[in-house]
Each structure stands twice: as structure tokens, then as C-alpha cells.
Design an enzyme around this catalytic site. Sequence first.
Site, PDB file in Angstrom:
ATOM      1  N   SER A 175      21.950  -0.587   5.060  1.00 37.73           N
ATOM      2  CA  SER A 175      20.457  -0.224   5.026  1.00 37.73           C
ATOM      3  C   SER A 175      19.937   0.976   4.900  1.00 37.73           C
ATOM      4  O   SER A 175      18.902   1.540   4.411  1.00 37.73           O
ATOM      5  CB  SER A 175      19.723  -1.111   6.008  1.00 37.73           C
ATOM      6  OG  SER A 175      19.922  -2.517   5.992  1.00 37.73           O
ATOM      7  N   THR A 201      15.991   1.146   7.992  1.00 33.42           N
ATOM      8  CA  THR A 201      15.091   1.258   6.836  1.00 33.42           C
ATOM      9  C   THR A 201      13.955   1.943   7.066  1.00 33.42           C
ATOM     10  O   THR A 201      13.449   3.027   6.299  1.00 33.42           O
ATOM     11  CB  THR A 201      14.419  -0.222   6.493  1.00 33.42           C
ATOM     12  OG1 THR A 201      15.841  -1.103   6.140  1.00 33.42           O
ATOM     13  CG2 THR A 201      13.848  -0.451   5.388  1.00 33.42           C
ATOM     14  N   GLU A 252       8.993  -3.474   6.358  1.00 32.39           N
ATOM     15  CA  GLU A 252      10.373  -4.060   6.457  1.00 32.39           C
ATOM     16  C   GLU A 252      10.122  -5.253   6.938  1.00 32.39           C
ATOM     17  O   GLU A 252       9.779  -5.698   7.964  1.00 32.39           O
ATOM     18  CB  GLU A 252      11.239  -3.126   7.111  1.00 32.39           C
ATOM     19  CG  GLU A 252      12.659  -3.645   6.823  1.00 32.39           C
ATOM     20  CD  GLU A 252      13.615  -3.334   8.078  1.00 32.39           C
ATOM     21  OE1 GLU A 252      13.293  -2.697   8.981  1.00 32.39           O
ATOM     22  OE2 GLU A 252      14.634  -3.414   7.747  1.00 32.39           O
ATOM     23  N   ASP A 305      16.648  -4.034  -0.149  1.00 30.33           N
ATOM     24  CA  ASP A 305      17.751  -3.042  -0.237  1.00 30.33           C
ATOM     25  C   ASP A 305      19.042  -3.204  -0.619  1.00 30.33           C
ATOM     26  O   ASP A 305      19.996  -2.375  -1.079  1.00 30.33           O
ATOM     27  CB  ASP A 305      17.913  -2.240   1.340  1.00 30.33           C
ATOM     28  CG  ASP A 305      17.920  -3.398   2.325  1.00 30.33           C
ATOM     29  OD1 ASP A 305      18.310  -4.490   2.223  1.00 30.33           O
ATOM     30  OD2 ASP A 305      17.993  -3.049   3.688  1.00 30.33           O
ATOM     31  N   HIS A 306      19.449  -4.690  -0.334  1.00 27.99           N
ATOM     32  CA  HIS A 306      20.650  -5.255  -0.594  1.00 27.99           C
ATOM     33  C   HIS A 306      20.603  -6.660  -0.218  1.00 27.99           C
ATOM     34  O   HIS A 306      19.770  -7.272   0.172  1.00 27.99           O
ATOM     35  CB  HIS A 306      21.914  -4.559   0.262  1.00 27.99           C
ATOM     36  CG  HIS A 306      21.768  -4.646   1.575  1.00 27.99           C
ATOM     37  ND1 HIS A 306      21.692  -5.786   2.315  1.00 27.99           N
ATOM     38  CD2 HIS A 306      21.363  -3.700   2.461  1.00 27.99           C
ATOM     39  CE1 HIS A 306      21.558  -5.448   3.626  1.00 27.99           C
ATOM     40  NE2 HIS A 306      21.160  -4.235   3.748  1.00 27.99           N
TER      41      HIS A 306
END
Length: 341
Positions: free
Chosen positions: A73, A128, A240, A287-288
Amino acid sequence: MAFGACDWPDQTEYLHGEAPRNVILFIGDGMGAEQAKAASIDRFGSDGGLGFQEFPVVGYVETRSADSAVTDSAAAATAMATGFRVGNGVISLSVPGDRSRLLTILEYLQRYGKSTGLVSTKFITDATPAAFGAHQSSRSMTDRIALDYLERSRPDLLLGGGGYGIGDRIASANGYTVVADAAELDAVPDDARMVSGQFGSGAMPFEYDGLGDLPTLSVMVAKAIAILSSDPDGFFLMVEGGLIDTACHSNDLARAVREVQGFDDAVSIATAWAIGRTDTLIIVVADHETGGLDGASGTFSTTGHTSADVPVYAWGEGADRFGGTVENRDIPCLILDMPVD
Ligand SMILES: [Zn+2]
């Protein structure tokens, strides 16, 4: 000054370009397309029912970091905050490279008088949000990340879990008003600035388990927009959904799904506020992916992150720039309407 993938707009370019006045960037940590699918099926019986899934523009983002096909992250958020790919674990420093601080989009937009905010369901010094307001060689250096926020980048709002470097005393000493639960947050006037919401110590509870007297992500986002939108110069807000990743690491489908749904509820608060405006860009991205989830069957294939591309959903001013497949480091260029290499 260069981004990785483009140049920061100079003042003339910025003032005459198509950069939106208000930017709300939602990052679902670990939220791939399959996490969204699972959450939609659970709530609506089929895929595509979440508010952000119905945004007018949907693209895909390649997620790798400077040193791995599978990003963490910190590196992913750094790419989206600064335009540079860095090594896993690094917070907005040029590593590999000369270790210089990489200007973040939050810091850049502060130069144009915009109010700024960071909101997370994790502790606010986690990777993040840190990549938008701090510069450290490791995400684990949360004490230093807190000092970067409080003494250097100074976002107007820091709302999330407390602890891990941030606390009542140090925030107060640096001029922040500290609020500790939903009632105290609600009582903050909309023209307030420098507010540190420290909701518990560590990551906030899962929505599935109930938040007690702490605010949900939707409540935090509603208040953040009410406060930041009182600035006539506009604002930048990063939100987030941090616990999607946590639940997926545990292959805990029920909690992951509920976190995605709560994240979507928060996005809907922003969209409802922005309806009818022509000066606001809302982006929902990840982010992934975490867990290698198959959303239809609800089965995970790993407890780690994967290299899968993740969707990006865009709404509002400049949304059309986000179609197709982009790299994570292109995100700030696209927000600011700069050409990508
Ligand atoms: Zn993770």
C-alpha cells in the site's frame, strides 16, 4: 518539476487547465473488481449495483511498484500521490533514487489555497494516507509520519484511527482540535480547520462488528465535505477504505463485503453532494487487489496481495480522462489534466 509520468503543471497551466476545483479521491485498499462484485451480489443479488460501479467512466489501473509486480500500500499510494513508482514500504521518497522528498498532490494543491483532508478507517498514520502527507523511508516509521503531518504538510482534517504516532497531546500542541467520537465530530463547526479525529487507538472496528460511538466512514466523509467545501478555493480530500484489505488478508468474506458496502455508502455521500456541480471530480480506485478473490463464488486464493489490475471509476469534471488502462503513477497527472508520457 517532474512527476514520474508527467510534469506538475506550473501556475499558468494550472489556472488555465482543466483541473477540477474539488477532488475527492477514494481508495479502497485491496479492493479489486471481484471485491466490488461480491459486495454488489451480497447487497443487490447481482454485480454492478454499487453506486460507484454505475459511475460514467470505468478504466483499469496497473498496480506494480518500482521493485515488485506485487505492490504494497505504501508504494501504490506513493505512485497515486506523487506520480512516481517507489519501492515497497516507501512513503513518498525517491527510493530507489536520491531519497529526495516527492511532492504529493495534496501538497501541490495546498499551494493554490485549497483545503485538504485525509480520512481512513485504519490509523491515520498508516501507509495509504501517509503517502499523501508524509515522506519517510519506511511505512513503519509512524511517529515520524505523524510529525510530518503535524509540523510540515498540515492537512486541515485528519480523521481516522488514533495511536501509531498520533495522539491527543501532540496534535493539540501543534494546533489541532482533537475529537474522539462521532458526537464530538458532529459538534465541529463547518468553518473549523485543523481537526484531528482520533477514533480509538489503532485501526477502527469493522462495520460488520459495529462502531459503537465511533463514526462510520460515511459519517466521516459527510463531515469532511461539509468542512472542506466551505473553502471558496476548493479542496482535495483522500478517503481510504482501509479495512477491505485487512478483511481480505484474513479471507474473511463477510467483513470484506460489509467494508466495501460501507465504502460505497461513503462514495454515495460524496456523489450526492456533487450532483449538479460542474467543478468536482470523484475518483474511486484501489491500490492493489488482496486475497485473489473470486467474487461470484466468494473464494479466496491467497492471504496476500496480487498483481491484478484494479478498476478505476470516475465521475464529474475530467472523468473522461480515466477510461482505458492507465498506470498507478498516471493518476495525479490525469487528475490535474496533464498529458501522460
Ligand atoms: Zn494489504
